[in-house]
Structures are given as structure tokens and as C-alpha cells.
Write a protein that holds these residues in place. Structure first.
Motif, PDB file in Angstrom:
ATOM      1  N   TRP A  23       0.821  -1.213   0.000  1.00 13.99           N
ATOM      2  CA  TRP A  23       0.000   0.000   0.000  1.00 13.99           C
ATOM      3  C   TRP A  23       0.853   1.260   0.000  1.00 13.99           C
ATOM      4  N   ASP A  96       0.267   7.850  16.901  1.00 11.66           N
ATOM      5  CA  ASP A  96      -1.124   7.496  16.625  1.00 11.66           C
ATOM      6  C   ASP A  96      -1.332   6.032  16.962  1.00 11.66           C
ATOM      7  N   THR A 103      -7.876   0.330   6.672  1.00  7.63           N
ATOM      8  CA  THR A 103      -7.964   0.397   5.211  1.00  7.63           C
ATOM      9  C   THR A 103      -6.746   1.114   4.654  1.00  7.63           C
ATOM     10  N   ARG A 104      -6.536   0.932   3.376  1.00  2.68           N
ATOM     11  CA  ARG A 104      -5.442   1.628   2.695  1.00  2.68           C
ATOM     12  C   ARG A 104      -5.605   3.147   2.838  1.00  2.68           C
ATOM     13  N   ALA A 105      -6.836   3.621   2.677  1.00  2.24           N
ATOM     14  CA  ALA A 105      -7.105   5.062   2.782  1.00  2.24           C
ATOM     15  C   ALA A 105      -6.777   5.581   4.182  1.00  2.24           C
ATOM     16  N   GLN A 106      -7.165   4.844   5.212  1.00  4.44           N
ATOM     17  CA  GLN A 106      -6.861   5.260   6.589  1.00  4.44           C
ATOM     18  C   GLN A 106      -5.353   5.348   6.800  1.00  4.44           C
ATOM     19  N   THR A 108      -2.816   5.562   4.649  1.00  2.32           N
ATOM     20  CA  THR A 108      -2.116   6.606   3.889  1.00  2.32           C
ATOM     21  C   THR A 108      -2.480   7.999   4.415  1.00  2.32           C
ATOM     22  N   ARG A 109      -3.714   8.195   4.859  1.00  2.00           N
ATOM     23  CA  ARG A 109      -4.117   9.490   5.419  1.00  2.00           C
ATOM     24  C   ARG A 109      -3.335   9.796   6.696  1.00  2.00           C
ATOM     25  N   ILE A 110      -3.207   8.802   7.566  1.00  2.00           N
ATOM     26  CA  ILE A 110      -2.471   8.999   8.820  1.00  2.00           C
ATOM     27  C   ILE A 110      -1.011   9.344   8.534  1.00  2.00           C
ATOM     28  N   GLU A 112       0.293  10.617   5.779  1.00  2.00           N
ATOM     29  CA  GLU A 112       0.378  11.945   5.157  1.00  2.00           C
ATOM     30  C   GLU A 112       0.176  13.058   6.185  1.00  2.00           C
ATOM     31  N   ASN A 113      -0.760  12.865   7.119  1.00  2.00           N
ATOM     32  CA  ASN A 113      -0.977  13.862   8.174  1.00  2.00           C
ATOM     33  C   ASN A 113       0.288  14.050   9.009  1.00  2.00           C
ATOM     34  N   ASN A 133      -4.689  12.464  19.311  1.00  2.00           N
ATOM     35  CA  ASN A 133      -4.949  11.162  18.696  1.00  2.00           C
ATOM     36  C   ASN A 133      -5.294  10.115  19.750  1.00  2.00           C
TER      37      ASN A 133
END
Length: 173
Positions: A23, A96, A103-106, A108-110, A112-113, A133
Motif C-alpha cells: 500500500w 497514533d 484500510t489503505r485510505a486510513q 495513507t491518510r495517517i 500523510e498527516n 490522537n
């Protein structure tokens, strides 16, 4: 041109570690470790982010985290684990805490943040985000009424308010 950030993925479930590595592998250099001992051997000052499973058979994620911090590595650490968060996470020096499945979205979002935050330097914002967090993780897993009666949660609230107020004062002054 700067090198890609390096992520160390640590999970004793090989398929999961390999999935996480896939991912994030398009955007980051990735190292994988399938146990705590290998994680400790692979961590270095080149590692920017560690995705760390908490429950592993040889060395727990908590212990790996302690060793990483004791060695002075200043990487971001995200616990990605099936262990439901308890008040003990208040004491963990993590940035965190995410409960599987993720998920992949979760994921990658973490990441990137955290990368965005790192651009601002360490003026207390990192600690503020970590505390925030942890509070969010606890509140997602427990009734707030249940948490507010505990000393750990009250301390977390107090630390969060104090640090937030301090950062506001610093920015005003």
C-alpha cells in the motif's frame, strides 16, 4: 530532490505486513519486519515512520517502541494493532494508535498527516497531535462517561489543554 521517506512495517502476520508495505510502497521506501527482533535490527536514523503491531510473539510492540525511543530514534510511530485501546495507551510514546482492520485510505491518510505536521518542526505540535490522537482513539472505543472517571483520562485532558494553551500563547507572543 530529497529521497523518499522510509517506512518500517512491523507485523508478525506476514500477509498483513506485506499488504501494508504494498500500500505505501509507491510513495515511500519500505522495510518490513515480521517480528520485534528484526524490527530492532532494521530501525535506523533513516526510518521516518514505523507501523508497529502491538501483539507479537517474540518481543511485544510496546517493548519495540521502548527500545526505539531509548535508542534516540525520532521517527513517527503508529501502532496498527488488533489490541483494543485501553487507558494504557496514554503512557505509550506513539504518534497514533489504530485498531485493525485498517484500510489503505486510513493508513495513507495517517502517514500523510504526520508528514505534513513534520514540516512545521517540533514546537510542541507533535506532542499535541499525539495527545489528541490518543484521546480520539479512547473516545472511539469507550463511553466518554466511563473515561471521565479515570485518573489517566483526566490527566490526558489536562495535558492536552495545557499544551494547547501554551501553543496559543506562544503564537500570540
Amino acid at each position: 530532490m530529497s529521497a523518499q521517506p522510509t517506512i518500517l512495517v512491523v507485523d508478525d502476520e506476514r500477509e498483513l505486513a506485506d499488504l501494508y508495505a504494498m500500500w505505501v510502497g509507491e510513495d515511500y521506501e519500505v522495510l518490513t519486519a515480521y517480528d520485534g527482533q528484526t524490527a530492532l535490527e532494521k530501525v535506523s536514523s533513516d526510518v521516518n515512520v514505523v507501523l508497529l503491531d502491538r501483539h507479537m510473539p517474540d518481543i511485544t510492540g510496546d517493548r519495540v517502541l521502548e527500545e526505539i525511543r531509548a535508542a534516540g530514534y525520532d521517527c513517527w510511530v503508529i501502532m496498527v494493532t488488533a489490541v483494543d485501546p485501553g487507558l494504557d495507551i496514554v503512557e505509550l510514546d506513539v504518534d497514533d494508535y489504530v485498531t485493525k482492520p485498517v484500510t489503505r485510505a486510513q493508513l495513507t491518510r495517517i502517514i500523510e498527516n504526520l508528514r505534513v505536521q513534520s514540516r512545521y518542526g517540533d514546537d510542541g505540535r507533535r506532542e499535541l497531535q499525539s495527545l489528541s490522537n490518543k484521546m480520539e482513539t479512547l473516545e472511539d472505543g469507550h463511553a466518554v462517561e466511563e473515561l471521565t472517571d479515570t485518573e489517566s483520562y483526566q490527566q490526558l485532558e489536562s495535558d492536552l489543554k495545557e499544551l494547547s494553551d501554551s501553543l496559543i500563547e506562544d503564537s500570540d507572543g
